[in-house]
Design a protein around this motif. Structure first.
Motif, short mmCIF file in Angstrom:
data_model
loop_
_atom_site.label_atom_id
_atom_site.label_comp_id
_atom_site.label_asym_id
_atom_site.label_seq_id
_atom_site.Cartn_x
_atom_site.Cartn_y
_atom_site.Cartn_z
N GLN A 179 56.98 52.43 113.47
CA GLN A 179 56.79 52.55 112.03
C GLN A 179 57.14 53.96 111.60
OE1 GLN A 179 52.67 51.28 111.71
NE2 GLN A 179 53.37 49.31 110.95
N LEU A 180 57.89 54.08 110.52
CA LEU A 180 58.34 55.39 110.04
C LEU A 180 57.70 55.81 108.73
CD1 LEU A 180 62.11 55.12 110.98
CD2 LEU A 180 60.26 56.21 112.25
N GLU A 181 56.73 55.03 108.27
CA GLU A 181 55.95 55.39 107.09
C GLU A 181 54.47 55.28 107.43
OE1 GLU A 181 58.60 54.33 103.19
OE2 GLU A 181 57.14 52.85 103.85
N SER A 182 53.68 56.12 106.80
CA SER A 182 52.24 56.12 107.03
C SER A 182 51.55 56.36 105.69
CB SER A 182 51.87 57.22 108.03
OG SER A 182 50.50 57.20 108.34
N CYS A 192 48.07 67.16 98.82
CA CYS A 192 47.63 65.90 98.22
C CYS A 192 48.13 65.79 96.78
CB CYS A 192 46.09 65.82 98.26
SG CYS A 192 45.42 64.39 97.38
N ARG A 193 48.67 64.65 96.45
CA ARG A 193 49.18 64.41 95.09
C ARG A 193 48.05 64.10 94.12
NH1 ARG A 193 54.50 60.67 96.20
NH2 ARG A 193 55.45 62.08 97.70
N GLY A 194 46.87 63.82 94.65
CA GLY A 194 45.72 63.52 93.79
C GLY A 194 44.97 64.75 93.33
N CYS A 195 44.62 65.65 94.29
CA CYS A 195 43.78 66.80 93.95
C CYS A 195 44.41 68.15 94.26
CB CYS A 195 42.43 66.68 94.66
SG CYS A 195 42.53 66.87 96.47
N GLY A 196 45.56 68.16 94.95
CA GLY A 196 46.23 69.41 95.28
C GLY A 196 45.74 70.07 96.56
N GLN A 197 44.79 69.44 97.26
CA GLN A 197 44.28 69.99 98.53
C GLN A 197 45.41 70.09 99.54
OE1 GLN A 197 41.08 70.84 99.39
NE2 GLN A 197 41.36 71.05 101.59
N LYS A 198 45.52 71.23 100.22
CA LYS A 198 46.51 71.41 101.27
C LYS A 198 45.90 70.92 102.58
CE LYS A 198 49.56 74.86 103.31
NZ LYS A 198 49.91 76.29 103.31
N LEU A 199 46.43 69.83 103.11
CA LEU A 199 45.93 69.26 104.35
C LEU A 199 46.66 69.86 105.54
CD1 LEU A 199 45.85 65.47 103.39
CD2 LEU A 199 44.09 67.21 103.02
N LYS A 200 45.92 70.08 106.62
CA LYS A 200 46.51 70.52 107.88
C LYS A 200 45.87 69.69 108.98
CE LYS A 200 43.39 74.44 108.19
NZ LYS A 200 43.28 75.87 108.31
N PRO A 201 46.49 69.59 110.14
CA PRO A 201 45.96 68.75 111.21
C PRO A 201 44.55 69.16 111.64
CG PRO A 201 48.18 69.47 111.75
CD PRO A 201 47.75 70.24 110.53
N VAL A 221 49.07 55.45 110.38
CA VAL A 221 49.90 55.28 111.58
C VAL A 221 50.17 56.67 112.16
CG1 VAL A 221 52.15 54.48 112.41
CG2 VAL A 221 51.03 53.26 110.57
N PRO A 222 50.05 56.86 113.47
CA PRO A 222 50.37 58.18 114.04
C PRO A 222 51.87 58.46 113.96
CG PRO A 222 49.87 56.61 115.79
CD PRO A 222 49.60 55.91 114.48
N CYS A 223 52.22 59.72 114.15
CA CYS A 223 53.62 60.13 114.05
C CYS A 223 54.51 59.45 115.10
CB CYS A 223 53.72 61.66 114.15
SG CYS A 223 53.30 62.33 115.77
N GLN A 254 45.43 58.05 98.15
CA GLN A 254 46.32 57.55 99.21
C GLN A 254 47.77 57.56 98.73
OE1 GLN A 254 44.53 53.70 100.14
NE2 GLN A 254 43.63 54.63 101.96
N SER A 255 48.65 57.93 99.64
CA SER A 255 50.08 57.99 99.34
C SER A 255 50.87 57.56 100.56
CB SER A 255 50.46 59.40 98.93
OG SER A 255 51.84 59.49 98.66
N THR A 256 51.82 56.65 100.38
CA THR A 256 52.70 56.23 101.47
C THR A 256 53.82 57.26 101.59
OG1 THR A 256 52.20 53.92 101.06
CG2 THR A 256 54.19 54.39 102.33
#
Length: 69
Positions: free
Chosen positions: A2-5, A31-40, A54-56, A15-17
């Protein structure tokens, strides 16, 4: 493979695909909802492994030890 998550923001639950790169890890995502910068999260190689449905691709193909050395 799978190439989308679907990424889910831990702060606002938006949530965003998103397409996943096949040749590199994506370390940050805004994040497109709140602007939070996500990192692993600790122990994960990318935002898809931490927040995705789905994992990478490298993890899907070869397992956790093969991702982004």
């Amino acid at each position: 493979m799978q190439l989308e998550s679907v990424l889910t923001c831990p702060q606002c639950r938006f949530q965003s695909t998103e397409p996943m790169p096949t040749d590199a890890c994506q370390f940050f995502y805004v994040c497109r909802g709140c602007g939070q910068k996500l990192k692993p999260l600790p122990g994960d190689c990318c935002v898809f492994c931490s927040y995705g449905s789905v994992p990478c691709p490298p993890i899907q193909e070869s397992g956790k030890s093969q991702c982004c050395p």
